[in-house]
Design a protein around this motif. Structure first.
Motif: not given
Length: 143
Positions: A8-15, A36-47, A49-52
């Protein structure tokens, strides 16, 4: 999610609306080449600018939101629900290229539970880091 992913690739974002397209494309292209099976998870820290909204528009990418408190909270929100064998935490700027992940395998095979890559470690390289960010890091490090 049909099968339990290995990674699992967890990407943290803010704006990060301008960084996210390249980041998701780069990580997706790397994961497609893996066996192998993999997933991407984006965590938006209340951006604000429309990131979410952008993150939610990507097919096959899971998007989580959290209140803007700290990067640590965003990491926690993304990592705690993960049930994969390995979890890769990264920032939207991909300060550490996704290809570096493959170098972690021997450490895990040797029995380590956590591997941390650092820009400050022996032999570390900086990728596309603006000079002002490097300078501010030196200043904060001395405080």
């Amino acid at each position: 999610m049909a099968a339990t992913p290995f990674l699992s690739v967890v990407i943290t974002t803010y704006n990060d609306i301008h960084r996210l397209p390249t980041t998701v494309a780069t990580i997706s292209a790397s994961l497609v080449q893996q066996s192998f099976p993999a997933v991407i998870i984006v965590v938006d820290d209340s951006s604000t600018d429309g990131t979410a909204g952008l993150a939610a528009s990507y097919a096959g990418v899971y998007m989580l939101r959290c209140k803007h408190r700290s990067k640590g909270v965003a990491v926690r929100v993304g990592a705690l629900p993960v049930r994969s064998e390995d979890v890769l935490l990264c920032d939207a700027d991909l300060a550490t290229p996704i290809e570096e992940w493959e170098q972690q395998g021997p450490h895990f095979s040797a029995g380590f539970d956590v591997v941390i890559r650092s820009r400050e470690g022996i032999g570390a390289q900086r990728y596309n880091e603006p000079f002002h960010r490097y300078l501010m890091g030196r200043i904060f490090k001395t405080c």
